[in-house]
Each structure stands twice: as structure tokens, then as C-alpha cells.
Design a protein around this motif. Structure first.
Motif, mmCIF file in Angstrom:
data_model
loop_
_atom_site.group_PDB
_atom_site.id
_atom_site.type_symbol
_atom_site.label_atom_id
_atom_site.label_comp_id
_atom_site.label_asym_id
_atom_site.label_seq_id
_atom_site.Cartn_x
_atom_site.Cartn_y
_atom_site.Cartn_z
ATOM 1 N N VAL A 1 0.848 -1.192 0.000
ATOM 2 C CA VAL A 1 0.000 0.000 0.000
ATOM 3 C C VAL A 1 0.884 1.243 0.000
ATOM 4 N N GLU A 2 0.464 2.218 -0.767
ATOM 5 C CA GLU A 2 1.077 3.539 -0.697
ATOM 6 C C GLU A 2 -0.065 4.533 -0.604
ATOM 7 N N ALA A 3 -0.031 5.391 0.420
ATOM 8 C CA ALA A 3 -1.137 6.324 0.634
ATOM 9 C C ALA A 3 -0.625 7.680 1.102
ATOM 10 N N LYS A 4 -1.454 8.686 0.849
ATOM 11 C CA LYS A 4 -1.166 10.046 1.307
ATOM 12 C C LYS A 4 -2.407 10.582 1.984
ATOM 13 N N VAL A 5 -2.192 11.373 3.040
ATOM 14 C CA VAL A 5 -3.304 12.035 3.713
ATOM 15 C C VAL A 5 -2.993 13.519 3.804
ATOM 16 N N GLY A 6 -4.056 14.319 3.876
ATOM 17 C CA GLY A 6 -3.881 15.759 3.994
ATOM 18 C C GLY A 6 -4.935 16.338 4.918
ATOM 19 N N GLY A 7 -4.801 17.609 5.238
ATOM 20 C CA GLY A 7 -5.751 18.270 6.129
ATOM 21 C C GLY A 7 -5.452 17.958 7.579
ATOM 22 N N LYS A 8 -6.489 17.952 8.420
ATOM 23 C CA LYS A 8 -6.316 17.677 9.854
ATOM 24 C C LYS A 8 -5.665 16.319 10.089
ATOM 25 N N LEU A 9 -5.979 15.356 9.224
ATOM 26 C CA LEU A 9 -5.394 14.020 9.390
ATOM 27 C C LEU A 9 -3.876 14.067 9.326
ATOM 28 N N ALA A 10 -3.331 14.837 8.386
ATOM 29 C CA ALA A 10 -1.885 14.910 8.227
ATOM 30 C C ALA A 10 -1.231 15.529 9.454
ATOM 31 N N GLN A 11 -1.961 16.388 10.164
ATOM 32 C CA GLN A 11 -1.416 17.044 11.352
ATOM 33 C C GLN A 11 -1.259 16.085 12.534
ATOM 34 N N LEU A 12 -1.912 14.920 12.459
ATOM 35 C CA LEU A 12 -1.832 13.954 13.557
ATOM 36 C C LEU A 12 -0.450 13.315 13.656
ATOM 37 N N GLY A 13 0.272 13.291 12.559
ATOM 38 C CA GLY A 13 1.600 12.690 12.566
ATOM 39 C C GLY A 13 1.599 11.274 12.031
ATOM 40 N N SER A 14 2.756 10.883 11.523
ATOM 41 C CA SER A 14 2.863 9.592 10.838
ATOM 42 C C SER A 14 2.684 8.405 11.782
ATOM 43 N N ARG A 15 3.086 8.513 13.051
ATOM 44 C CA ARG A 15 2.931 7.366 13.962
ATOM 45 C C ARG A 15 1.466 7.013 14.149
ATOM 46 N N ILE A 16 0.620 8.019 14.354
ATOM 47 C CA ILE A 16 -0.809 7.764 14.545
ATOM 48 C C ILE A 16 -1.425 7.246 13.256
ATOM 49 N N ILE A 17 -1.097 7.883 12.128
ATOM 50 C CA ILE A 17 -1.661 7.480 10.836
ATOM 51 C C ILE A 17 -1.221 6.063 10.476
ATOM 52 N N ASP A 18 0.068 5.761 10.632
ATOM 53 C CA ASP A 18 0.571 4.428 10.296
ATOM 54 C C ASP A 18 -0.061 3.355 11.179
ATOM 55 N N GLY A 19 -0.178 3.631 12.472
ATOM 56 C CA GLY A 19 -0.812 2.678 13.393
ATOM 57 C C GLY A 19 -2.270 2.447 13.040
ATOM 58 N N PHE A 20 -2.965 3.531 12.691
ATOM 59 C CA PHE A 20 -4.369 3.422 12.306
ATOM 60 C C PHE A 20 -4.506 2.602 11.025
ATOM 61 N N ALA A 21 -3.645 2.859 10.043
ATOM 62 C CA ALA A 21 -3.708 2.128 8.764
ATOM 63 C C ALA A 21 -3.466 0.643 8.979
ATOM 64 N N LYS A 22 -2.505 0.295 9.814
ATOM 65 C CA LYS A 22 -2.213 -1.115 10.099
ATOM 66 C C LYS A 22 -3.411 -1.769 10.790
ATOM 67 N N LYS A 23 -4.012 -1.058 11.746
ATOM 68 C CA LYS A 23 -5.183 -1.585 12.458
ATOM 69 C C LYS A 23 -6.345 -1.810 11.487
ATOM 70 N N MET A 24 -6.568 -0.857 10.577
ATOM 71 C CA MET A 24 -7.645 -0.988 9.582
ATOM 72 C C MET A 24 -7.402 -2.194 8.675
ATOM 73 N N ALA A 25 -6.167 -2.344 8.204
ATOM 74 C CA ALA A 25 -5.837 -3.469 7.322
ATOM 75 C C ALA A 25 -6.047 -4.790 8.054
ATOM 76 N N ASP A 26 -5.554 -4.880 9.280
ATOM 77 C CA ASP A 26 -5.719 -6.117 10.049
ATOM 78 C C ASP A 26 -7.195 -6.447 10.250
ATOM 79 N N GLN A 27 -8.005 -5.431 10.587
ATOM 80 C CA GLN A 27 -9.432 -5.653 10.809
ATOM 81 C C GLN A 27 -10.118 -6.088 9.518
ATOM 82 N N PHE A 28 -9.716 -5.513 8.382
ATOM 83 C CA PHE A 28 -10.282 -5.904 7.093
ATOM 84 C C PHE A 28 -10.052 -7.395 6.853
ATOM 85 N N PHE A 29 -8.832 -7.874 7.114
ATOM 86 C CA PHE A 29 -8.528 -9.280 6.837
ATOM 87 C C PHE A 29 -9.195 -10.224 7.824
#
Length: 169
Positions: free
Chosen positions: A109-137
Motif C-alpha cells: 500500500v502507498e497512501a497520502k493524507v492531507g488536512g487535519k489528518l496529516a497534522q496527527l503525525g505519521s505514527r498515529i496514521i501508520d498505526g491506524f492504517a495497520k489496524k484498519m488493514a488487520d481488521q479488514f482481513f
């Protein structure tokens, strides 16, 4: 953000591939999905509500499937807007291979976020993305082979908290 992983799905590649192309299955498996409409040929429109850190938003967007190789590979590209929360866009290459227990599904996966989401920082975004992917599977496994998902849960017994995992007690 880039992320890749592999998951074992207890179903044959043809069944997993068909599920990934079915809007009803996607709606059932994508965490927070409110609706998924469309077709493989025309693309899908999706509405997903999620909370990332302190930001909660409903994203509406387009998802397109391409590079379809039946029962083996597909590319997913998408873009969603969440109003004041910002936007997310990106893509994933999904590969399927037969395995002893069904299908080995690998993704990049390669993704970009912008707006308020981008202000949260990469650690929060990366952790959230991993959690979403795991839950999907987990959801996909439950949808395709509910008896396998239940057996996995039973084998695991009670869930351990982080303290028990570290200390073993």
C-alpha cells in the motif's frame, strides 16, 4: 505512507479474488463502511466513517480496480474526502497465491493524507492504517470461512492484555 504485509486466508484463491471484487463483501469487510456501490468495470463509490485519533469523519470517495489477473493479482486505487478532516488517496497491489491452508494474500500500500489528518503525525496514521488493514482481513476471513475464524479464536483462548503479554502472567 507505505505498508506491506501478507495474510493467510482459509479459502481458495478464486474465492478470495471474487470476494475482493464484490461490493457487498467489501461493505461487510471494510471497517466503518456505510455503503459501497458500483462495479468492477465502472469503479466503486464508497462512504466510510472512521475516527483517527481525535478526528472523526465520513469519507466519500471513488475506488478503481485495475491490472486484474484472475485469481492472482489486482491493483486498487482510491481517493476519499472527509470534509474538514482532510483527504486520503492511494493504492494497493494485492497478490494471491495458493497455500497449504488456502490463499496467501500479500499487499503493498502507498497512501497520502492531507488536512487535519496529516497534522496527527505519521505514527498515529501508520498505526491506524495497520489496524484498519488487520481488521479488514479478520472480517474477510470471517466472511469467507466463519468456522476457521471461530477455531482461531477458540485456540487463542482468552485475550491477553499488554501487561500479560510482556510478563507472561
Amino acid at each position: 505512507m507505505k505498508m506491506s504485509d501478507s495474510k493467510e486466508i482459509a479459502a481458495p484463491p478464486a474465492e478470495v479474488y471474487a470476494a475482493l471484487l464484490n461490493p457487498e463483501v467489501l461493505k461487510a469487510c471494510v471497517p466503518g463502511a456505510q455503503e459501497v456501490n458500483g462495479s468492477v468495470e465502472e469503479g466503486f463509490e464508497a462512504s466510510v466513517t472512521q475516527k483517527v485519533g481525535p478526528v472523526k469523519a465520513t469519507f466519500k470517495g471513488q475506488v478503481t480496480l485495475s491490472d486484474l489477473i484472475e485469481d492472482e493479482k489486482l491493483t486498487i486505487t482510491g481517493e476519499g474526502k472527509g470534509g474538514a478532516a482532510g483527504f486520503a488517496k492511494g493504492g494497493a497491489v494485492v497478490s494471491l497465491a495458493p497455500s497449504e491452508t488456502g490463499t496467501l494474500l500479500s499487499y503493498e500500500v502507498e497512501a497520502k493524507v492531507g488536512g487535519k489528518l496529516a497534522q496527527l503525525g505519521s505514527r498515529i496514521i501508520d498505526g491506524f492504517a495497520k489496524k484498519m488493514a488487520d481488521q479488514f482481513f479478520v472480517n474477510l476471513q470471517t466472511h469467507l470461512a466463519p468456522e476457521e475464524a471461530e477455531a482461531d479464536e477458540e485456540e487463542g483462548g482468552e485475550k491477553k492484555g499488554w501487561f500479560k503479554k510482556i510478563t507472561g502472567s
